[in-house]
Design a protein around this motif. Structure first.
Motif, mmCIF file in Angstrom:
data_model
loop_
_atom_site.group_PDB
_atom_site.id
_atom_site.type_symbol
_atom_site.label_atom_id
_atom_site.label_comp_id
_atom_site.label_asym_id
_atom_site.label_seq_id
_atom_site.Cartn_x
_atom_site.Cartn_y
_atom_site.Cartn_z
ATOM 1 N N MET A 1 26.513 21.680 66.984
ATOM 2 C CA MET A 1 26.264 22.600 65.884
ATOM 3 C C MET A 1 26.287 24.042 66.381
ATOM 4 O O MET A 1 25.819 24.330 67.477
ATOM 5 N N THR A 2 26.840 24.936 65.563
ATOM 6 C CA THR A 2 26.931 26.346 65.942
ATOM 7 C C THR A 2 26.402 27.217 64.809
ATOM 8 O O THR A 2 26.239 26.766 63.672
ATOM 9 N N TRP A 3 26.165 28.480 65.156
ATOM 10 C CA TRP A 3 25.825 29.475 64.142
ATOM 11 C C TRP A 3 27.135 30.153 63.752
ATOM 12 O O TRP A 3 27.662 30.967 64.506
ATOM 13 N N PRO A 4 27.685 29.846 62.580
ATOM 14 C CA PRO A 4 29.053 30.273 62.245
ATOM 15 C C PRO A 4 29.259 31.777 62.138
ATOM 16 O O PRO A 4 30.328 32.276 62.465
ATOM 17 N N ALA A 5 28.257 32.511 61.657
ATOM 18 C CA ALA A 5 28.419 33.962 61.530
ATOM 19 C C ALA A 5 28.302 34.630 62.893
ATOM 20 O O ALA A 5 29.091 35.509 63.243
ATOM 21 N N THR A 6 27.329 34.214 63.683
ATOM 22 C CA THR A 6 27.076 34.844 64.974
ATOM 23 C C THR A 6 28.211 34.609 65.956
ATOM 24 O O THR A 6 28.576 35.504 66.726
ATOM 25 N N GLU A 7 28.784 33.426 65.947
ATOM 26 C CA GLU A 7 29.810 33.121 66.938
ATOM 27 C C GLU A 7 31.079 33.953 66.749
ATOM 28 O O GLU A 7 31.910 34.041 67.639
ATOM 29 N N ARG A 8 31.214 34.629 65.603
ATOM 30 C CA ARG A 8 32.372 35.506 65.407
ATOM 31 C C ARG A 8 32.353 36.685 66.371
ATOM 32 O O ARG A 8 33.404 37.242 66.708
ATOM 33 N N TYR A 9 31.169 37.085 66.799
ATOM 34 C CA TYR A 9 31.036 38.281 67.622
ATOM 35 C C TYR A 9 30.594 37.978 69.047
ATOM 36 O O TYR A 9 30.414 38.874 69.841
ATOM 37 N N PHE A 10 30.357 36.716 69.344
ATOM 38 C CA PHE A 10 30.027 36.252 70.686
ATOM 39 C C PHE A 10 28.788 36.881 71.310
ATOM 40 O O PHE A 10 28.749 37.070 72.520
ATOM 41 N N PRO A 11 27.760 37.248 70.555
ATOM 42 C CA PRO A 11 26.536 37.688 71.203
ATOM 43 C C PRO A 11 25.753 36.474 71.703
ATOM 44 O O PRO A 11 26.069 35.343 71.364
ATOM 45 N N THR A 12 24.723 36.715 72.498
ATOM 46 C CA THR A 12 23.882 35.617 72.965
ATOM 47 C C THR A 12 23.112 35.042 71.789
ATOM 48 O O THR A 12 22.487 35.776 71.031
ATOM 49 N N ALA A 13 23.161 33.734 71.643
ATOM 50 C CA ALA A 13 22.511 33.098 70.503
ATOM 51 C C ALA A 13 20.993 33.157 70.629
ATOM 52 O O ALA A 13 20.437 33.108 71.727
ATOM 53 N N VAL A 14 20.325 33.255 69.507
ATOM 54 C CA VAL A 14 18.870 33.261 69.467
ATOM 55 C C VAL A 14 18.366 31.821 69.571
ATOM 56 O O VAL A 14 18.940 30.916 68.963
ATOM 57 N N PRO A 15 17.300 31.573 70.312
ATOM 58 C CA PRO A 15 16.781 30.213 70.414
ATOM 59 C C PRO A 15 16.078 29.765 69.141
ATOM 60 O O PRO A 15 15.499 30.577 68.411
ATOM 61 N N GLY A 16 16.138 28.449 68.879
ATOM 62 C CA GLY A 16 15.367 27.865 67.792
ATOM 63 C C GLY A 16 15.726 28.372 66.412
ATOM 64 O O GLY A 16 16.841 28.809 66.135
ATOM 65 N N GLY A 17 14.727 28.333 65.519
ATOM 66 C CA GLY A 17 14.953 28.686 64.126
ATOM 67 C C GLY A 17 15.240 30.148 63.881
ATOM 68 O O GLY A 17 15.779 30.500 62.824
ATOM 69 N N LEU A 18 14.892 31.024 64.827
ATOM 70 C CA LEU A 18 15.183 32.442 64.650
ATOM 71 C C LEU A 18 16.683 32.689 64.573
ATOM 72 O O LEU A 18 17.128 33.717 64.070
ATOM 73 N N GLY A 19 17.469 31.720 65.053
ATOM 74 C CA GLY A 19 18.917 31.836 64.946
ATOM 75 C C GLY A 19 19.386 31.961 63.510
ATOM 76 O O GLY A 19 20.437 32.553 63.245
ATOM 77 N N LEU A 20 18.622 31.413 62.554
ATOM 78 C CA LEU A 20 18.998 31.535 61.144
ATOM 79 C C LEU A 20 18.898 32.988 60.689
ATOM 80 O O LEU A 20 19.731 33.460 59.905
ATOM 81 N N VAL A 21 17.894 33.705 61.173
ATOM 82 C CA VAL A 21 17.748 35.121 60.834
ATOM 83 C C VAL A 21 18.915 35.910 61.420
ATOM 84 O O VAL A 21 19.524 36.746 60.747
ATOM 85 N N GLN A 22 19.221 35.651 62.691
ATOM 86 C CA GLN A 22 20.347 36.318 63.322
ATOM 87 C C GLN A 22 21.643 36.017 62.583
ATOM 88 O O GLN A 22 22.475 36.905 62.379
ATOM 89 N N ASP A 23 21.806 34.778 62.152
ATOM 90 C CA ASP A 23 23.070 34.393 61.536
ATOM 91 C C ASP A 23 23.272 35.031 60.172
ATOM 92 O O ASP A 23 24.383 35.442 59.834
ATOM 93 N N ILE A 24 22.216 35.141 59.373
ATOM 94 C CA ILE A 24 22.403 35.781 58.072
ATOM 95 C C ILE A 24 22.688 37.271 58.263
ATOM 96 O O ILE A 24 23.469 37.863 57.512
ATOM 97 N N LEU A 25 22.105 37.886 59.297
ATOM 98 C CA LEU A 25 22.434 39.282 59.596
ATOM 99 C C LEU A 25 23.904 39.426 59.973
ATOM 100 O O LEU A 25 24.573 40.377 59.568
ATOM 101 N N ASN A 26 24.423 38.453 60.722
ATOM 102 C CA ASN A 26 25.797 38.536 61.189
ATOM 103 C C ASN A 26 26.823 38.033 60.178
ATOM 104 O O ASN A 26 28.018 37.999 60.479
ATOM 105 N N THR A 27 26.363 37.687 58.962
ATOM 106 C CA THR A 27 27.334 37.404 57.898
ATOM 107 C C THR A 27 28.044 38.683 57.475
ATOM 108 O O THR A 27 29.119 38.639 56.881
#
Length: 207
Positions: A1-27
């Motif tokens: 499983m990946t964070w689809p918005a975040t992986e577009r820009y290749f930053p370091t992924a956030v651990p755990g559920g905080l990744g959802l916050v990062q991903d909506i920002l990177n939409t």
């Protein structure tokens, strides 16, 4: 499983559920990048959430959720995204405003040797997703991880990234990319300023 918005820009992924916050920002499309706004229309938003939520469930140990978004959900989600972005830029805390007042989540204290705060999102559509995102932001503040979620200081980028530096001093989502570009621009400004100072006439000099 990946964070689809975040992986577009290749930053370091956030651990755990905080990744959802990062991903909506990177939409949001990164400035200067030829990427679409994943909250720009229903098809893009549904495609994003259909991948992001299973990833969130996997990373947090929750049951997978199937969420259906409509055109009415998108303005609220874009508003949430902007509120989160402003909060991270100013470091003034969690987002607030009209969107947050129409959401709720169930908070519980789980006792497994040590007390732990848990949160479960509630509602449907944009309300459920907003609840999930804000719950994760709240939990991240209790663990200290929230301060490591940042917006790249390069205004042409503005990607959300997780700062893994030891002293939490990172300001660029990519040191090689955004960091080097910013340093180059600063160097050029200094050279122009120095050249301008050298060109100024000295006091008492001839016109």
């Amino acid at each position: 499983m990946t964070w689809p918005a975040t992986e577009r820009y290749f930053p370091t992924a956030v651990p755990g559920g905080l990744g959802l916050v990062q991903d909506i920002l990177n939409t949001a499309p990164s400035c200067g990048a030829d990427e679409a706004d994943l909250l720009g229309d229903v098809s893009a938003a549904q495609g994003w959430v259909s991948v992001a939520l299973p990833t969130w469930a996997e990373r947090t140990g929750r049951t997978a959720v199937r969420l259906t978004l409509t055109a009415e959900d998108l303005p609220k989600l874009r508003q949430l995204r902007e509120q989160l972005r402003r909060a991270l830029v100013s470091r003034c805390g969690a987002a607030d405003g009209e969107t947050a007042r129409y959401t709720s989540c169930a908070l519980q204290v789980s006792l497994h040797g040590d007390a732990a705060l848990t949160a479960e999102p509630e509602g449907e559509g944009w309300r459920w997703l907003t609840s999930a995102v804000l719950c994760e932001a709240l939990l991240a503040q209790t663990t200290g991880e929230w301060r490591r979620l940042k917006i790249c200081r390069n205004e042409r980028c503005a990607t959300a990234f997780y700062d893994r530096s030891r002293n939490n001093s990172g300001v660029w989502h990519s040191t090689r990319g955004c960091g080097n570009a910013a340093n180059l621009r600063a160097s050029r400004r200094r050279r122009r300023a120095e050249a301008g100072a050298d060109a100024e006439p000295t006091p008492g000099g001839q016109a």
